[in-house]
Design a protein around this motif. Structure first.
Motif, PDB file in Angstrom:
ATOM      1  N   LEU A  96       6.766  31.730  65.862  1.00  0.00           N
ATOM      2  CA  LEU A  96       5.858  30.825  66.561  1.00  0.00           C
ATOM      3  C   LEU A  96       6.413  29.412  66.683  1.00  0.00           C
ATOM      4  CD1 LEU A  96       2.703  32.182  64.802  1.00  0.00           C
ATOM      5  CD2 LEU A  96       2.870  31.989  67.275  1.00  0.00           C
ATOM      6  N   THR A  97       7.351  29.061  65.808  1.00  0.00           N
ATOM      7  CA  THR A  97       7.951  27.729  65.864  1.00  0.00           C
ATOM      8  C   THR A  97       9.013  27.659  66.940  1.00  0.00           C
ATOM      9  OG1 THR A  97       7.544  27.432  63.494  1.00  0.00           O
ATOM     10  CG2 THR A  97       9.147  25.959  64.529  1.00  0.00           C
ATOM     11  N   ALA A  98       9.923  28.649  66.951  1.00  0.00           N
ATOM     12  CA  ALA A  98      11.032  28.645  67.913  1.00  0.00           C
ATOM     13  C   ALA A  98      10.685  29.343  69.216  1.00  0.00           C
ATOM     14  CB  ALA A  98      12.258  29.312  67.280  1.00  0.00           C
ATOM     15  N   LEU A 116       7.527  32.905  52.768  1.00  0.00           N
ATOM     16  CA  LEU A 116       7.037  32.243  53.975  1.00  0.00           C
ATOM     17  C   LEU A 116       5.717  31.526  53.711  1.00  0.00           C
ATOM     18  CD1 LEU A 116       7.826  35.115  56.504  1.00  0.00           C
ATOM     19  CD2 LEU A 116       8.824  32.817  56.578  1.00  0.00           C
ATOM     20  N   THR A 117       4.879  32.128  52.878  1.00  0.00           N
ATOM     21  CA  THR A 117       3.573  31.541  52.571  1.00  0.00           C
ATOM     22  C   THR A 117       3.708  30.301  51.709  1.00  0.00           C
ATOM     23  OG1 THR A 117       2.510  33.699  52.717  1.00  0.00           O
ATOM     24  CG2 THR A 117       1.330  31.991  51.497  1.00  0.00           C
ATOM     25  N   ASP A 118       4.641  30.340  50.733  1.00  0.00           N
ATOM     26  CA  ASP A 118       4.767  29.237  49.788  1.00  0.00           C
ATOM     27  C   ASP A 118       5.394  27.991  50.400  1.00  0.00           C
ATOM     28  OD1 ASP A 118       3.601  30.766  47.855  1.00  0.00           O
ATOM     29  OD2 ASP A 118       5.485  31.441  46.954  1.00  0.00           O
ATOM     30  N   SER A 129       8.620  21.927  61.573  1.00  0.00           N
ATOM     31  CA  SER A 129       9.885  22.668  61.469  1.00  0.00           C
ATOM     32  C   SER A 129       9.779  23.926  60.626  1.00  0.00           C
ATOM     33  CB  SER A 129      10.972  21.756  60.871  1.00  0.00           C
ATOM     34  OG  SER A 129      10.635  21.405  59.524  1.00  0.00           O
ATOM     35  N   LEU A 130       8.675  24.113  59.897  1.00  0.00           N
ATOM     36  CA  LEU A 130       8.543  25.264  59.010  1.00  0.00           C
ATOM     37  C   LEU A 130       8.385  26.547  59.827  1.00  0.00           C
ATOM     38  CD1 LEU A 130       6.192  23.797  56.275  1.00  0.00           C
ATOM     39  CD2 LEU A 130       8.688  23.983  56.249  1.00  0.00           C
ATOM     40  N   GLU A 215       0.321  32.979  55.860  1.00  0.00           N
ATOM     41  CA  GLU A 215      -0.223  31.632  56.013  1.00  0.00           C
ATOM     42  C   GLU A 215       0.497  30.874  57.137  1.00  0.00           C
ATOM     43  OE1 GLU A 215      -2.619  28.616  55.569  1.00  0.00           O
ATOM     44  OE2 GLU A 215      -2.684  29.924  53.811  1.00  0.00           O
ATOM     45  N   GLY A 216      -0.301  30.333  58.079  1.00  0.00           N
ATOM     46  CA  GLY A 216       0.286  29.524  59.140  1.00  0.00           C
ATOM     47  C   GLY A 216       0.598  30.275  60.416  1.00  0.00           C
TER      48      GLY A 216
END
Length: 766
Positions: A96-98, A116-118, A129-130, A215-216
């Protein structure tokens, strides 16, 4: 370049967000109504089906059926089972970021979900950027499909062809009334739960999918494809325990949902205030935007066992929390959703060139065949049974849609008969080269464009009447996938079948020739026939000047306006018809002419679209079209000075769509350049977003109330199944007035590229 407004930017949700507190503290936020699946056991499937019809389809409100976690086998629906059976299976996770796909195995993804969650905490969750990797739209394991088929109420399940499968063991299983024909080996006489099942198997869209997120990860705001009904069941989530030696965080999903009746209001809010088009499905709205919205937002935090029913055309977005969420989702098509798809969802999808995967028109045809076969099994004494009446009612609705389809594709009875129509047997695989919609029967194909047999340029008649085509523009040839005699024979057969059960309805079910003569407008095929003769042929092998549409903007300021800088223009000295609005000389085929013999005005289609919300096809299919000045709604500078004139104010925002990246590269738009917005006209009209939104809300309320009157359904078990529902209150629910007049958007960040307050001026060319 056309002007743009600031667009609301993406803002993540905090991992520490308190959902109950958020709902309690926000006036226009409400919890989604919940019922327990045990109540279905107490009241039966038929009453539950009535509840879904009234609450989800007629009222258009979301519904949660909780408690399915007790009916799921945790040894199957678990991360451990998935790891043991599908660890090596390769899938594409959506970054979803890139905005790219990341190929990986399911085991690799599951192993890294804690990592990925942490990444996130309450201090860095806005870090852009995460990495957010969402494993979405993956095939549902067969064992999951078979298990869910046993426990999900049958009329809600994927590709359900009849009322109650024999293997059903879920809530309400002890109440499984059914009616079969006297021949006990015959199929059940009942309507289908999902009309997709009526299509031949090779034509069906497979939409039973799994979604695994951390998460996210999120799904942007959208409506279900083709106005279908959404069903989403969370089958598993992390619970905070240690898994595979790693600590997890409890998983859940936060849903922001709207009602069906607010769909126009939501769409207008998305465009005029947030600067996005909800049909594009590329924006996850931040909480501040939902708080400021002039409509009710329904919120639910979905946990394992929560089964969410999504109304047709109701916008919604989803945010995943914790280490892991696992959901199974599918869509259903019903008669109600087919009508909304044909009349509302598909026209919107056509404008943004979104794939039509559901073959809606074909579904109408095949569903009629299925229902006709079932009605043939009904004896005279059985016609009054409730199941038969349900089937007959849907058959009648489908027949109305079929009548609408073949009327739109019927040739003109007055023009010369089309002699060289190519016949291509229907296989459901021909799509429009421009909008990518599925073509049921008649379409236009270009004999000059193909570079190979598999590279034909086919255009649907809906697009052609909008001015879309290949660069040849004209000399396209007709093709059809059904013989006219076959479609008309089906029409008469089904009409007679309806009259058999309802002989007093002769005035409602009329022969096709009568329907055609009483249309009162030109069919789309008729318009296409005329436009093929009017529009010029362009030899694409020879260089030609690109046809550019001009943008409409009033050329004369009001006398009371302060002096303004005049844009330098090269006024054409050529003689010919001019658009009344933009004053540009245009060929006659690109101008709409008033039918009033005393009026000689002409308007370009771009001006009519942006300033008066008129699509080219609506103008062209009108037999005696009157121009805006004759209707006393013209909003040009000169007409505004006329005291008898009531200048038209655009009723909705159009941000413009550049379809060149989606449509076939050989495509052109010859009547309207849909890349351009109507923001200039909205500004000129002095239109305020909140006033326009309020009018949409009032219209939506009126339509909803009428639907409730037309579908007066008595459901005895509301008090037992949903004790917290106050339907008298739901009748009176209105958008809070404060949301209209005191909305503050100052804390909605905008994309950096659009942050400047010195917005680019509106281009005066279309």
């Amino acid at each position: 370049m056309p002007a743009q407004r600031p667009r609301a930017a993406f803002e993540p949700l905090s991992p520490e967000l308190d959902v109950p507190e958020l709902i309690a503290s926000t006036p226009n936020f409400e919890e989604v109504v919940r019922i327990n699946c045990d109540a279905i056991d107490d009241n039966g499937l038929e009453n539950f089906e009535k509840l879904v019809l009234l609450h989800v389809i007629v009222r258009g409100l979301p519904l949660v059926v909780e408690g399915f976690d007790k009916k799921l086998d945790s040894s199957i629906f678990s991360e451990k089972w998935l790891r043991n059976h599908y660890s090596a299976k390769k899938e594409n996770a959506w970054d979803l970021t890139a905005k790219t796909n990341v190929p990986l195995t399911i085991a690799h993804y599951l192993n890294n979900m804690p990592l990925l969650t942490d990444q996130w905490n309450d201090y860095n969750y806005k870090d852009s950027s995460l990495q957010r990797l969402y494993l979405k739209d993956i095939d549902c394991p067969k064992i999951w499909h078979d298990y869910l088929r046993k426990i999900i109420p049958p009329f809600l399940f994927y590709l359900n062809n009849s009322a109650e499968p024999e293997s059903f063991e879920g809530p309400g299983a002890k109440f499984t009334p059914s009616f079969k024909a006297r021949n006990t080996s015959a199929p059940q006489i009942a309507k289908a739960g999902d009309l997709m099942s009526s299509l031949p198997q090779e034509m069906r869209a497979e939409n039973l999918m799994c979604y695994i997120g951390h998460e996210g990860t999120y799904t942007p705001a959208h409506q279900e494809m083709c106005a279908s009904l959404g069903q989403n069941l969370m089958v598993d989530a992390s619970d905070g325990s240690i898994e595979n030696g790693k600590t997890t965080k409890p998983g859940s999903s936060i849903w922001f949902m709207t009602s069906s009746k607010d769909r126009r209001l939501v769409s207008e809010y998305w465009m005029s205030v947030l600067g996005h088009d909800i049909n594009i499905e590329d924006h996850f709205a931040q909480i501040n935007a939902w708080k400021a919205a002039p409509f009710t937002t329904y919120i639910v935090e979905q946990r394992p066992g929560d089964f969410i029913l999504v109304p047709p055309l109701a916008a919604h977005q989803v945010w995943n929390r914790g280490t892991r969420t696992m959901k199974v989702a599918w869509n259903r098509t019903t008669v109600e959703t087919l009508e909304r798809a044909l009349n509302e969802a598909l026209p919107h999808a056509r404008m943004v060139c979104r794939d039509e995967q559901y073959k809606n028109k074909a579904m109408v045809f095949y569903a009629l065949q299925l229902y006709s076969t079932r009605l043939n099994l009904v004896g005279d004494t059985d016609a009054s049974r409730p199941r038969v009446q349900q089937l007959l009612n849907e058959f009648e609705q489908l027949f109305g849609l079929y009548n609408q389809i073949i009327l739109s594709e019927s040739f003109s009875p007055t023009l010369p008969k089309e002699k060289s129509v190519e016949y291509i047997p229907f296989d459901s695989n021909i799509t429009c080269s421009y909008c990518r919609g599925n073509i049921f029967n008649r379409f236009l194909t270009c004999p000059s464009c193909p570079t190979s047999p598999d590279d034909t340029y086919d255009i649907c008649i809906e697009c052609y009447t909008l001015g879309r085509s290949c660069a040849c523009i004209s000399k396209l040839k007709w093709a059809e996938q059904f013989r006219s005699s076959e479609l008309l024979e089906k029409h008469e057969t089904w009409r007679q079948q309806l009259l058999k059960f309802r002989p007093s309805f002769g005035d409602r079910y009329r022969p096709f020739r009568v329907e055609r003569s009483d249309m009162g407008r030109k069919s789309l095929a008729h318009v296409s026939q005329e436009e093929l003769k009017r529009r010029p042929w362009v030899d694409v092998t020879k260089p030609k000047p690109v046809i550019e549409e001009v943008v409409d903007e009033p050329e004369e300021p009001e006398e009371t306006d302060p002096p303004a800088k005049r844009r330098k223009t090269n006024k054409s000295k050529s003689k010919g018809p001019r658009c009344h609005i933009c004053k540009y000389v245009e060929p006659a085929w690109r101008l709409a002419s008033c039918s009033n013999p005393k009026c000689s005005l002409k308007y370009c289609y771009g001006s009519l679209y942006r300033a008066f919300n008129m699509l080219p096809q609506e103008i062209l299919e009108t037999v005696d079209w009157q121009c805006p000045r004759c209707r006393q709604i013209c909003s040009c500078g000169a007409c505004r000075k006329n005291p008898k004139m009531k200048p038209f104010e655009p009723t909705c925002t159009s941000l413009g769509h550049d379809t060149s990246k989606v449509a076939d590269p050989r495509s052109v738009e010859s009547l309207v350049d849909f890349r351009h917005s109507n923001l200039g006209w909205l500004k000129k009209a002095g239109s305020d977003e909140m006033g326009r939104l309020r009018r949409h809300q009032e219209e939506a309320d009126a339509k909803r109330n009428q639907a409730l009157e037309d579908n007066s359904i008595q459901v005895e078990f509301y008090p037992d199944m949903s004790q917290n529902i106050d339907y008298s209150q739901l009748e009176l629910e209105k958008v809070a007035q404060a949301a209209f007049f005191s909305a503050d958007y100052s804390d909605i960040p905008v994309d950096p590229a659009l942050e400047s307050s010195n917005l680019e001026p509106v281009d005066s060319r279309c």
